[in-house]
Structures are given as structure tokens and as C-alpha cells.
Enzyme design. Sequence first.
Site, PDB file in Angstrom:
ATOM      1  CE  LYS A 199      -4.371  -1.575   1.518  1.00 30.63           C
ATOM      2  NZ  LYS A 199      -3.856  -3.315   1.622  1.00 30.63           N
TER       3      LYS A 199
HETATM    4  C1  LIG Z   1      -4.483  -4.337   0.857  1.00 27.45           C
HETATM    5  C2  LIG Z   1      -3.719  -5.679   1.091  1.00 27.45           C
HETATM    6  C3  LIG Z   1      -3.747  -6.553  -0.099  1.00 27.45           C
HETATM    7  C4  LIG Z   1      -5.237  -6.548  -0.961  1.00 27.45           C
HETATM    8  O1  LIG Z   1      -4.917  -5.520  -1.956  1.00 27.45           O
HETATM    9  P1  LIG Z   1      -6.458  -5.437  -2.563  1.00 27.45           P
HETATM   10  O2  LIG Z   1      -5.872  -4.216  -3.180  1.00 27.45           O
HETATM   11  O3  LIG Z   1      -7.663  -4.704  -1.774  1.00 27.45           O
HETATM   12  O4  LIG Z   1      -7.072  -6.227  -3.983  1.00 27.45           O
HETATM   13  C5  LIG Z   1      -3.362  -7.679  -0.278  1.00 27.45           C
HETATM   14  N1  LIG Z   1      -1.937  -8.166   0.758  1.00 27.45           N
HETATM   15  C6  LIG Z   1      -1.923  -7.103   2.024  1.00 27.45           C
HETATM   16  C7  LIG Z   1      -0.794  -7.345   2.403  1.00 27.45           C
HETATM   17  C8  LIG Z   1      -2.262  -6.048   1.771  1.00 27.45           C
HETATM   18  O5  LIG Z   1      -2.428  -5.085   2.531  1.00 27.45           O
END
Ligand SMILES: *Cc1c(COP(=O)(O)O)cnc(C)c1O
Length: 463
Positions: free
Chosen positions: A111
Site C-alpha cells: 500500500k
Molecule cells: C491491501 C492488501 C491486499 C489486497 O489488496 P487489494 O488492492 O485490496 O485487493 C493484499 N495484501 C496485503 C498485504 C494488503 O495490505
Amino acid sequence: MHYLSTRGGVEPVSFSQAVMMGLATDGGLLLPTSFPQVDQTTLKRWTGLPFEELAVEVMLPYVGDDMTRAELAALVQRSYAGFNHPEITPLVEVGELRILELFHGPTAAFKDVALQLLGNLFEFLLERSGGHLNILGATSGDTGSAAIYGVRGQERIDIFILHPHGRVSPIQERQMTTVLDENVHNIAIRGTFDDGQRIVKELFNDLEFKRMYHLGAVNSINWARILAQVVYYFYAWGRVTGGDTGRKVTFSVPTGNFGDIFAGYVATRMGLPVEKLVLATNRNDILSRFVNTGVYQARSVHHTTSPSMDIQLASNFERYLYFLMDEQPEELQQLMDRMAREGRIEIPEEKRAEVRRLFQAVSVSEQETMNQIRETYQRGRYILDPHTAVGVRAAREIPGAVCLATAHPAKFGEAVKQAIGVEAAPPPSLQGLMEKETRCALLDAESTAVKGFMKETLKRQGV
Ligand SMILES: *Cc1c(COP(=O)(O)O)cnc(C)c1O
């Protein structure tokens, strides 16, 4: 470049308006009116560019006239300067596996790639307009810390993040509460994550409060977050193919809110040669059931070792549905109404075939996730975090697939230890967290308490 809402109720807005709006004012999601097309010559030219330069090329057409190339380039440089790998999102090979490591940012999860950029974008746009923004959000772990790191120290932004007291992992709590910048306000509430979400919703619905205090959100529906994630699909494709435009690549994407994988869809629509997008879910399988059966229907949420994917209704999915419904806002609106009314929608067979032409979906059990962590460790001494393991497992029949690694394994030490008996060494950003000074308010799980705290804090700071 202009942006429209999936629900058809917003006049075309510019890139900066779309970024500041977040969720469209008609309740839909914002999308560009067209996808810039990348031809073969351009793809070849982009291959081998450093990540930051590629990011400018990919994003500039979407930004339109809102920023100059030099402004965007400076913003991108600043956003990725805090990553602890020179390639930002390196592609590593582990035996047969290809892993795209997206966790080299300040909070060790993917993120950061989007939220570092979004924080700087907010600051840039606020500087231009002379405004101030108060970001308010609730977190169960990952998003809160990435959002805090995205805006810490920014002069025109304050951030208030609610987390459930004692119910996030110690590392996740420390990642948030050890950030001591004056504009960062952590609030532990005596309640659950759902209480936090309810409070945030109540405050956003308090229209007078929202307007007076310029409340903003950082949820994953912001277009700029998707856009930042499109870049690494191009980057990885170039690394794998060396610019051979005759070669298609398959990506495996651990999915929760359909944000990351939607970025892969956007890259495909721009002309990136993609074979398949593997949509990997944990036990919470609403999206994989959709791809495999055409039915979109929520069930109750299960807690798993990949908690950032413990999601039923995926907030970004509406963007994809919009394209599947041939960009007809009325049809999309009908579907969303039916979903709200009946909790279930089903798409016709010809649409299902279209979905399956690009997507392949697999739901991975807890046992399979653990087995995958163990197997990859035994074969290549490489430690997967549980989210990444879900994606790797889902692509095991597809040699050469690029698996997106969404978190550093040290962030989910307990699950990793359970699988292989040892924990991964923490990256510098996760070291010494337990010894650092912290700051956090503890409040009752009531919107009046949070509102009072926000008013007082902002008054004290003279905002
Ligand atoms: C948020 C997240 C996801 C999922 O991503 P999306 O964009 O919501 O599909 C997968 N792995 C981790 C570690 C995350 O923080």
C-alpha cells in the site's frame, strides 16, 4: 484527461478534482473517460527505464494539464525516496518463481506504493489551492500505517486514524503510534474495528462537521491509488520480456478490495501484453466465485492469516463491473441497486466468458497457504508472507507467472513461524519499533468523543 462516475451522476472532472473527491459525489467511483494507448514502440522504449521515470511516463497522460512533467517527476522522486531498494519494486527469481516485491516502502506493505504518492499529491494540490485537509479513517492494521506514513509531516494535512484498542497486532500498533509528527493523531477506541468504521461513517455523514473541518478520506477507491499501482505491471513486464512485445505475461494478484488487480486490468486496457490475471483470494472468496460462476454474493467474513484480504464486498469491483456492462451507467446502477436490495447479482453467460478471457480465479485455503510458505522456503530459502503465499499458490500451474508480493514476511511473523518454525529478519523500517516512544489517545467508541477530540486538537494547533 477527464473523469466520470460509474453511476453517471457527475459532470466531467479533472485529475486533481478526482483526487480530491475520492468517492464520486453520486456514490459511484471515478474513472478516466478513456485509456491512453501504449504502442509497441513505446513499450520497447519504456523497457529498462528506472521505476521513477517509468512512473512519470505511465501517469502523465492521466494527469493531463494539472501538472507539468517536471512537477510530476519531482513528486514521484519524493514519493519513492523513502523506499529501501534502488529498484523500488524489484523482480526476484526464486527457482521457477518470479516474485515482484512491492514491500520495500516505509511500512513494509504494497500500500506504500500508492499512499506515498497520494500523500504528496494531496499536499501539492492543497498548496496550490491554499487549503487544509483533515484525513479521517479507521483501520484494522495495514492501511492506517501506510496512510500515516504517506502524510506525516505534511503542513496542510492532519490525519486522524482510529484503531481498535488492543486488537491490532503489536507491530501494526507500533507502526502507527511511534509516528510522532505533529500532524499525526492516533486514536485507540474502546471497541472493535466495526465501531471504528461506524464512527468514521457517522462523522462523514455529519455534513456540517465535514464541511467546516474539510474531512477527506484515504480509502482504496481514490483513483490516484489505482494509477500508482499500474506502473509496476509495466515495470515487471519489461523485466521479464526485455521489451519483446510478442511475449505476454501472466500476473498473480492476492486480492481483497480488487484495487491492485484492477490496476492490472487498466494496464491491460492500455495495451500491455498480458496473458492472464490470476485473481487469488483466501477463504473469503466472493471474487473468485464471481469469476468462476458469474454470481456476486457476499457471505460472512472469515478471519485468516492474510487479514488484509478478509473482505467480502470489494470496494473497487464496481469499476470493473462498469466496463463489463459496456460503460453504461444506467445498467451499472441497476446492478448495484439489485445488489443492495437482494444481496446477489448474476451476469449473463456471454459476459462470464468475457471475464474468463482475462481473469482466472482461485480461492486458497489456510492449509494451502501454510504449505506454500513451507514449500517455497524449503526449495529456495525464500520466505513468503501469507498474502503473497495465496497468490503464489494460486499460480502454481502457470510457469513463469509474476506473483505480486504484497507484504514483507516479517510483518506477519506469527503465521510465518507457524509454517516454517522461524521468522523472517525484519527490514530496517520494522526494527526497534517496540523500544520507540509512542503517542496515542484512548477514547470511548462514540462519535461524539472522536469529534470532540478532533475539534480540540485542531484548535490547539491553530488550524
Ligand atoms: C491491501 C492488501 C491486499 C489486497 O489488496 P487489494 O488492492 O485490496 O485487493 C493484499 N495484501 C496485503 C498485504 C494488503 O495490505
